[in-house]
Structure formats: structure tokens, C-alpha cells
Write an enzyme that holds these catalytic residues in place. Structure first.
Site, PDB file in Angstrom:
ATOM      1  N   TYR A   4       0.818  -1.209   0.000  1.00 22.30           N
ATOM      2  CA  TYR A   4       0.000   0.000   0.000  1.00 22.30           C
ATOM      3  C   TYR A   4       0.856   1.266   0.000  1.00 22.30           C
ATOM      4  O   TYR A   4       0.466   2.273  -0.564  1.00 22.30           O
ATOM      5  CB  TYR A   4      -0.898   0.039   1.246  1.00 22.30           C
ATOM      6  N   LYS A  16       2.690 -15.306   2.522  1.00 18.77           N
ATOM      7  CA  LYS A  16       2.953 -16.035   1.272  1.00 18.77           C
ATOM      8  C   LYS A  16       4.456 -16.296   1.243  1.00 18.77           C
ATOM      9  O   LYS A  16       5.180 -15.855   0.343  1.00 18.77           O
ATOM     10  CB  LYS A  16       2.469 -15.168   0.084  1.00 18.77           C
ATOM     11  N   ASP A  33      -3.336 -18.171   0.362  1.00 22.42           N
ATOM     12  CA  ASP A  33      -4.310 -18.839  -0.525  1.00 22.42           C
ATOM     13  C   ASP A  33      -5.046 -19.943   0.236  1.00 22.42           C
ATOM     14  O   ASP A  33      -6.264 -20.073   0.156  1.00 22.42           O
ATOM     15  CB  ASP A  33      -3.636 -19.375  -1.803  1.00 22.42           C
ATOM     16  N   ASP A  38      -6.527  -6.848   4.153  1.00 20.84           N
ATOM     17  CA  ASP A  38      -7.635  -6.172   3.473  1.00 20.84           C
ATOM     18  C   ASP A  38      -8.571  -7.207   2.857  1.00 20.84           C
ATOM     19  O   ASP A  38      -9.787  -7.178   3.052  1.00 20.84           O
ATOM     20  CB  ASP A  38      -7.066  -5.243   2.393  1.00 20.84           C
ATOM     21  N   ASP A  50     -12.457  -8.787   4.414  1.00 18.58           N
ATOM     22  CA  ASP A  50     -13.713  -8.724   3.647  1.00 18.58           C
ATOM     23  C   ASP A  50     -14.304 -10.131   3.504  1.00 18.58           C
ATOM     24  O   ASP A  50     -15.504 -10.329   3.634  1.00 18.58           O
ATOM     25  CB  ASP A  50     -13.482  -8.150   2.238  1.00 18.58           C
TER      26      ASP A  50
HETATM   27  C1  IPM Z   1     -10.372  -0.928   3.956  1.00 21.89           C
HETATM   28  C2  IPM Z   1     -10.609  -0.337   2.585  1.00 21.89           C
HETATM   29  C3  IPM Z   1      -9.431   0.559   2.234  1.00 21.89           C
HETATM   30  C4  IPM Z   1      -8.189  -0.313   2.174  1.00 21.89           C
HETATM   31  C5  IPM Z   1      -9.601   1.381   0.958  1.00 21.89           C
HETATM   32  C6  IPM Z   1     -10.847   2.235   0.991  1.00 21.89           C
HETATM   33  C7  IPM Z   1      -8.394   2.223   0.660  1.00 21.89           C
HETATM   34  O1  IPM Z   1     -10.807  -1.326   1.641  1.00 21.89           O
HETATM   35  O2  IPM Z   1     -10.284  -0.167   4.925  1.00 21.89           O
HETATM   36  O3  IPM Z   1     -10.309  -2.150   4.044  1.00 21.89           O
HETATM   37  O4  IPM Z   1      -7.925  -0.930   1.143  1.00 21.89           O
HETATM   38  O5  IPM Z   1      -7.485  -0.381   3.180  1.00 21.89           O
HETATM   39 MG    MG Z   2     -10.922  -3.285   2.453  1.00 26.24          MG
END
Ligand code: IPM
Ligand code: MG
Length: 370
Positions: A144, A189, A221, A245, A249
């Protein structure tokens, strides 16, 4: 004894303003109940800040965050930027700059499956019942924030980690594991990436000082697959920025709705609390967004401020709301309620307890206290 705290509030874009309003209601209820004084200072971030100032993170907003004990963040993002890869200024830059400028290196994302909502998850109930995971995602390093750019015929994003960056979040993750089920899974990884091999070395080294914590190393993975196949095996997951990240999710589907998941981003001098979900622009202004993730983020904020009973009160109130079907449409296949009604219910529950809020009068809208 009541305490006095300065709380920054950055509502941001899309549904951000609506969900932060409900979290502030819950905080106000806590302040009233416990005799605390919370001073709120509002500031702009994201697309709204770009519209007003041209900058997704104006200096004034950064100052507000620095001057606060803690701050609440709604969401950022606007569709007008998503489909334009050439846009020079983007709302997300505001969030990334905030993380970096305030040194918010540890992103903590708890995921649990709520009784009563198991059927909302696309995963099988028996697989997710009892899931209780917390992801420790490194937030200010890795791909990042590495050097990025274009070459004559391509582009690159550089991924780097220092020992210090790994050790400071590693320590927090080990400490969390000590207070939980004492299992820590490092996700990396290491069969391909040099940075991952460094993570393994540092974590192995660190595990000597936390002998009571069982450490497992897992390739990302495989972890992505295990998260769906057998999520109950996880307790604390420690991982670098981008894997965290993606995995967080993925983990969010376990709970049945992203609208339930809070997070904390902690640094040495600042701490920010935000829902995991994004700005959900399609729902903005419609009073349909689920405020629970932001309200639960406020509970994490109270934990951070060492207001433990207060945090428990919020979590309990959210559970009561879910139990009574006082939920937004993402959590209900039948009757659902508006963002503000759910927030009112939770604030009232904090203040008044079960009294007056029975299933029947809530659903008739005739509760004595709503
Ligand atoms: C998160 C989001 C952010 C990230 C984006 C909005 C930059 O997806 O907080 O997980 O990738 O960190
Ligand atoms: Mg995110």
C-alpha cells in the site's frame, strides 16, 4: 466517576453521515448513563472534503484528529472516482494519508457470528456457529505504501516491511491471543515473498516471549479457503496490509452482513474507529443503512478508553436489537426498520434497559420510550 473525552467525528461520504449519527446517539446515551462528558468535533474527509477544499484530507481535519483522544470515522468513496483510474485526487487517499500521518499501524477487525443471524450467512449454520475471530492487519506498510509508479511500458508497486513494523503489530496480536483462546495464525505467502519470510522469522522469534500462545503459519491462498471451509479454527489472525484487506472482507460474510463489523485502527498516539463497510452510495440518504457496525465501532472506542462496562452496554444493546428483530433490511428477510429507528432503539436500550421495549410495542411503534 465521570470522565471527559474529546472525540473527533469524520462522517465522510455516502452512508457515513447517517451511521455516525447513530453511533453518536449511542455514545450520548453512555455519557448520560455514566456521567461522562464527550466533546465532539466534526471534520470533513473523502469526497465531501474534495468538493469543499480539493483535498480528501484537509489539514484542519488532521488537526482535529490529532487534538482528539480518539475519533470515529464513517466511510469514504464516491462512484464518480471509481471508474476513473486516471483521477489524480481520490477520496481513498484521505483514508490512507490519515493512517500514515497518524501512524495507525494496527487495524483490528473482529468477526463473530451472531446467534439469530446465522441463517443470513451464505455459509452453513453449523460451520459458522460459534465463530469468533479477530484479524490484526498491519495498516501502514507493505504494498500500500511502497514506491509505486509507471515505467515506459508498465507499472510497479513495491512491497517492503521493516522488523519494527512487524514487531509492533505482532506484539499487539500476541497480547490479544493471550486474552483469548491463545491461538495465533500468521497469514503470509512465505513460499514466494521475501517480506513474508521476514514476517515468519520475526513472529517465530517473538513467540519465544509468548510461550502460552500456539502459533500457526498459513499461506494466504490456503487461509482464504480455510476461512470458508472451517472458520472456527481461527482465533487471532496476524497478517500484512493487503492480505488483511482481502481476508477481512472475506471473513465478513460469516456474520451475515458487512453492516455488523466494526474495526479499530490503533497507533502510538491516535486511535480511529470505523465500520468495515464502505460508503454504499446507492443507499445514501435513504435511511436504510445498517448503523450497527459503526455503533459497535463506538464500543471498541470505549474499550480503548478503558470504559469496559460502557462498551459491554453497547454490545448488549445491539444484541437485544438483533434479538427483537429491530434491524435494517440487510439483516431481515421480513420486517425491517430505518437506520434512525435502529439507532434510537439501541440508545434507549442503553439508557433504559429492557423496560418498555418489548417486541410488541417496538413493532407497533408504540413503545413508551421510542
Ligand atoms: C479498507 C478499505 C481501504 C483499504 C480502501 C478504501 C483504501 O478497503 O479499509 O479495508 O484498502 O485499506
Ligand atoms: Mg478493504
Amino acid at each position: 466517576m465521570g470522565k471527559e473525552k474529546k472525540i473527533g467525528v469524520l462522517p465522510g461520504d455516502g452512508i457515513g453521515p447517517e451511521v455516525t449519527t447513530e453511533a453518536v446517539k449511542a455514545l450520548d446515551a453512555i455519557a448520560e448513563k455514566y456521567g461522562h462528558i464527550f466533546h465532539y468535533t466534526y471534520a470533513d474527509v473523502g469526497a465531501v472534503a474534495i468538493d469543499k477544499t480539493g483535498d480528501p484530507l484537509p489539514d484542519e481535519t488532521l488537526r482535529v484528529c490529532q487534538a482528539s483522544d480518539v475519533f470515529l470515522f464513517g466511510a469514504i468513496g464516491h462512484p464518480k472516482y471509481d471508474n476513473d483510474p486516471k483521477a489524480k485526487v481520490r477520496p481513498e487517499q484521505g483514508l490512507l494519508k490519515l493512517r500514515k500521518a497518524l501512524g495507525l499501524y494496527a487495524n483490528i477487525r473482529p468477526v463473530s457470528a451472531y446467534e439469530g443471524l446465522l441463517h443470513m450467512s451464505p455459509l452453513k449454520e453449523e460451520q459458522i456457529k460459534g465463530v469468533d475471530i479477530v484479524v490484526y492487519r498491519e495498516l501502514t506498510g507493505g504494498i500500500y505504501f511502497g514506491e509505486k509508479g509507471r515505467t515506459a511500458d508498465g507499472a510497479y508497486d513495491h512491497c517492503a516491511y521493516s522488523n519494527k513494523e512487524i514487531d509492533r503489530i505482532g506484539k499487539l496480536a500476541f497480547e490479544a491471543a493471550q486474552h483469548r483462546k491463545k491461538n495465533l495464525t500468521l497469514v503470509d505467502k512465505a513460499n514466494v515473498l521475501e517480506t513474508s519470510r521476514l514476517w515468519r522469522e520475526r513472529v517465530q522469534e517473538m513467540s519465544k516471549t509468548f510461550p502460552d500462545v500456539k502459533v500457526e503459519m498459513m499461506f494466504v491462498d490456503n487461509a482464504a479457503m480455510q476461512m470458508i471451509q472451517n472458520p472456527k479454527q481461527f482465533d487471532v489472525i496476524l497478517t500484512e496490509n493487503m492480505f488483511g484487506d482481502i481476508l477481512s472482507d472475506e471473513a465478513s460474510v460469516i456474520g451475515g452482513s458487512m453492516g455488523l463489523l466494526p474495526s479499530a485502527s490503533i497507533g502510538a498516539h491516535s486511535a480511529m474507529f470505523e465500520p468495515i463497510h464502505g460508503s454504499f452510495p446507492q443507499a445514501a440518504g435513504q435511511n436504510i443503512a445498517n448503523p450497527m457496525a459503526t455503533i459497535l465501532s463506538a464500543a471498541m472506542m470505549l474499550d480503548h478508553l478503558e470504559m469496559i462496562d460502557e462498551a459491554l452496554d453497547i454490545r448488549h444493546a445491539v444484541k437485544v436489537a438483533i434479538h427483537n428483530g429491530m434491524v435494517t433490511s440487510d439483516l431481515s428477510k421480513g420486517r425491517s426498520f430505518g437506520t434512525d429507528r435502529v439507532g434510537d432503539f439501541i440508545a434507549n436500550q442503553i439508557l433504559e434497559g429492557e423496560q418498555g421495549q418489548t417486541f410488541d410495542n417496538i413493532h407497533l411503534g408504540s413503545s413508551t420510550i421510542i
